[in-house]
Enzyme design. Sequence first.
Site, PDB file in Angstrom:
ATOM      1  N   LYS A  80       1.048  -1.161  -0.104  1.00  0.00           N
ATOM      2  CA  LYS A  80       0.155  -0.037  -0.008  1.00  0.00           C
ATOM      3  C   LYS A  80       0.782   1.197   0.059  1.00  0.00           C
ATOM      4  O   LYS A  80       2.167   1.162   0.374  1.00  0.00           O
ATOM      5  CB  LYS A  80      -1.043   0.182   1.310  1.00  0.00           C
ATOM      6  CG  LYS A  80      -2.100   1.149   0.989  1.00  0.00           C
ATOM      7  CD  LYS A  80      -3.319  -0.066   0.604  1.00  0.00           C
ATOM      8  CE  LYS A  80      -4.533   1.187   0.274  1.00  0.00           C
ATOM      9  NZ  LYS A  80      -5.639   0.219   0.016  1.00  0.00           N
ATOM     10  N   GLY A 180     -23.035   4.049   3.808  1.00  0.00           N
ATOM     11  CA  GLY A 180     -22.202   4.529   2.874  1.00  0.00           C
ATOM     12  C   GLY A 180     -22.694   4.451   1.437  1.00  0.00           C
ATOM     13  O   GLY A 180     -22.640   3.256   1.133  1.00  0.00           O
ATOM     14  N   GLY A 182     -21.387   5.623  -1.450  1.00  0.00           N
ATOM     15  CA  GLY A 182     -20.375   6.268  -2.453  1.00  0.00           C
ATOM     16  C   GLY A 182     -20.306   5.466  -3.615  1.00  0.00           C
ATOM     17  O   GLY A 182     -21.192   4.769  -3.925  1.00  0.00           O
ATOM     18  N   VAL A 184     -18.888   2.140  -4.146  1.00  0.00           N
ATOM     19  CA  VAL A 184     -19.375   1.170  -4.305  1.00  0.00           C
ATOM     20  C   VAL A 184     -20.929   1.000  -3.748  1.00  0.00           C
ATOM     21  O   VAL A 184     -21.495   0.062  -4.311  1.00  0.00           O
ATOM     22  CB  VAL A 184     -18.549   0.264  -3.174  1.00  0.00           C
ATOM     23  CG1 VAL A 184     -18.925  -1.335  -3.080  1.00  0.00           C
ATOM     24  CG2 VAL A 184     -17.014   0.044  -3.549  1.00  0.00           C
TER      25      VAL A 184
HETATM   26  P1  NAD Z   1     -16.375   6.525  -1.332  1.00  0.00           P
HETATM   27  O1  NAD Z   1     -15.661   7.341  -0.787  1.00  0.00           O
HETATM   28  O2  NAD Z   1     -16.811   6.537  -2.850  1.00  0.00           O
HETATM   29  O3  NAD Z   1     -17.648   6.403  -0.496  1.00  0.00           O
HETATM   30  C1  NAD Z   1     -17.755   6.611   0.793  1.00  0.00           C
HETATM   31  C2  NAD Z   1     -19.050   6.963   1.244  1.00  0.00           C
HETATM   32  O4  NAD Z   1     -19.378   6.742   2.675  1.00  0.00           O
HETATM   33  C3  NAD Z   1     -19.189   8.318   0.814  1.00  0.00           C
HETATM   34  O5  NAD Z   1     -20.570   8.399  -0.101  1.00  0.00           O
HETATM   35  C4  NAD Z   1     -19.255   9.190   2.062  1.00  0.00           C
HETATM   36  O6  NAD Z   1     -19.869  10.378   1.944  1.00  0.00           O
HETATM   37  C5  NAD Z   1     -19.751   8.075   2.943  1.00  0.00           C
HETATM   38  N1  NAD Z   1     -19.535   8.383   4.387  1.00  0.00           N
HETATM   39  C6  NAD Z   1     -18.580   8.824   5.120  1.00  0.00           C
HETATM   40  N2  NAD Z   1     -18.389   8.791   6.294  1.00  0.00           N
HETATM   41  C7  NAD Z   1     -19.670   8.128   6.509  1.00  0.00           C
HETATM   42  C8  NAD Z   1     -20.441   7.805   7.889  1.00  0.00           C
HETATM   43  N3  NAD Z   1     -20.024   8.144   8.938  1.00  0.00           N
HETATM   44  N4  NAD Z   1     -21.723   7.383   7.835  1.00  0.00           N
HETATM   45  C9  NAD Z   1     -22.075   7.046   6.407  1.00  0.00           C
HETATM   46  N5  NAD Z   1     -21.714   7.377   5.096  1.00  0.00           N
HETATM   47  C10 NAD Z   1     -20.450   7.936   5.238  1.00  0.00           C
HETATM   48  O7  NAD Z   1     -15.585   5.108  -1.090  1.00  0.00           O
HETATM   49  P2  NAD Z   1     -15.810   3.684  -2.033  1.00  0.00           P
HETATM   50  O8  NAD Z   1     -14.828   3.359  -2.928  1.00  0.00           O
HETATM   51  O9  NAD Z   1     -17.197   3.376  -2.159  1.00  0.00           O
HETATM   52  O10 NAD Z   1     -15.325   2.733  -0.715  1.00  0.00           O
HETATM   53  C11 NAD Z   1     -16.151   2.435   0.512  1.00  0.00           C
HETATM   54  C12 NAD Z   1     -15.333   1.543   1.352  1.00  0.00           C
HETATM   55  O11 NAD Z   1     -15.002   0.382   0.660  1.00  0.00           O
HETATM   56  C13 NAD Z   1     -14.247   2.563   1.866  1.00  0.00           C
HETATM   57  O12 NAD Z   1     -13.728   2.087   3.306  1.00  0.00           O
HETATM   58  C14 NAD Z   1     -13.147   1.512   0.763  1.00  0.00           C
HETATM   59  O13 NAD Z   1     -11.601   1.531   1.593  1.00  0.00           O
HETATM   60  C15 NAD Z   1     -13.346   0.270   0.904  1.00  0.00           C
HETATM   61  N6  NAD Z   1     -13.252  -0.435  -0.478  1.00  0.00           N
HETATM   62  C16 NAD Z   1     -13.378   0.199  -1.690  1.00  0.00           C
HETATM   63  C17 NAD Z   1     -13.197  -0.702  -2.860  1.00  0.00           C
HETATM   64  C18 NAD Z   1     -13.307   0.167  -4.237  1.00  0.00           C
HETATM   65  O14 NAD Z   1     -13.342  -0.724  -5.251  1.00  0.00           O
HETATM   66  N7  NAD Z   1     -13.558   1.134  -4.317  1.00  0.00           N
HETATM   67  C19 NAD Z   1     -12.481  -2.101  -2.707  1.00  0.00           C
HETATM   68  C20 NAD Z   1     -12.187  -2.426  -1.480  1.00  0.00           C
HETATM   69  C21 NAD Z   1     -12.624  -1.632  -0.221  1.00  0.00           C
END
Ligand code: NAD
Length: 358
Positions: A80, A180, A182, A184
Amino acid sequence: MGVFEAIGTDSHEEVLFGVDHESGLRTIIAIHSTSLGPALGGTRFFPYDDEVAALRDVLRLSKGMTLKSAAAGLDLGGGKAVIIGDPATLRSEPLIRAYGRVVDSLGGRYVTAADVGTTTDDMVLIAKETPWVSGLPFSQGGSGDPSPATARGVMASFRAIGERLWGSDDLSGRRIAVQGIGKVGVDLVRRLTEAGAETIVTDTNPDAMAHAVETYGSKAVSLDDIYDVECDIFSPCALGATLNAETIPRFRSVAIAGCANNQLAVDMDIERIVDRGILYAPDFVVNAGGVINIAAESGGYSAERAGVMVDGIYDNLVGIFETADRDGVNTHDAAMRFAQRRIDRVGSLRLRRRSGEK
Ligand code: NAD
């Protein structure tokens, strides 16, 4: 706290600090393990409070990548990187390219990808400096944004949970609380809606909530109320550590499975979940869709082949549940054992490959 104290005893192979004063680059790359292959892991661009916080994060996340790739059956190790600073103000082409040269200096032991704060556009700039970058846009032969693949993998996990708990992988009529929405989370809600499930959502971003309500008919609840929702599956898809001593007693779900990394605040939270009789699908097994999608770049990316590989998370999770039953351990420990066993057995092969030898 000194650097060696912060690094601790998690057996990381290498930690590299990179600086470029002109562009303001300050980066740390942690290679946790290359036992199974090159250490793959994203680059997180984040305004850490201090350097120790950045170091701790990169060490923790790189170790998680080792487990994730091993449990997913990939020939990849765990690494990482973090770039310290606010991407909104610090990002520039020289900084990203300087970072690409730091990645290049590791000669392929570390392969980078996008993560929180970085995008496929950044990967394009990094690719100008090093071949050791993945997740390039489709137009450049890459696998693009991994988020839809991650959501697909979470759906595969939900189906494996359904089969185990209800004897059917049909999700129609099931109630899923998504914390959340976002990149995903929103794709997960879309897939759940298509599968006939009901979704209850929360997010700090009101626009994201409004979108889910209007487009998918989701029910929106406040950030705190999500923990009290009566549902089949609670899905943490925002930040880590939302499964903790305060929240676990409140859950009214039968199972927990989501994409967020490091969902358990501390190791003993898994015992709290078990005591509540809730089935926990380990985060690093559930959220491996993104890294599997990137691994599918090897040999030429095909979205169809990648999708089939991601769907394999169903079988991986079934295997974890079976291991937990057989060994009499919780599902988190079963997943750790499963990953570690593969690292020990495949990673310790001493016979040299002869094909392609120079
Ligand atoms: P993202 O930043 O697009 O989405 C995260 C969402 O969570 C945002 O909409 C944000 O407003 C919301 N959020 C933040 N704090 C919050 C809270 N306290 N309560 C509710 N919602 C809240 O990120 P993502 O790419 O969708 O990833 C989400 C999670 O999954 C992260 O922890 C990331 O590390 C993990 N992850 C993502 C991927 C990927 O392919 N994107 C792969 C593996 C793991």
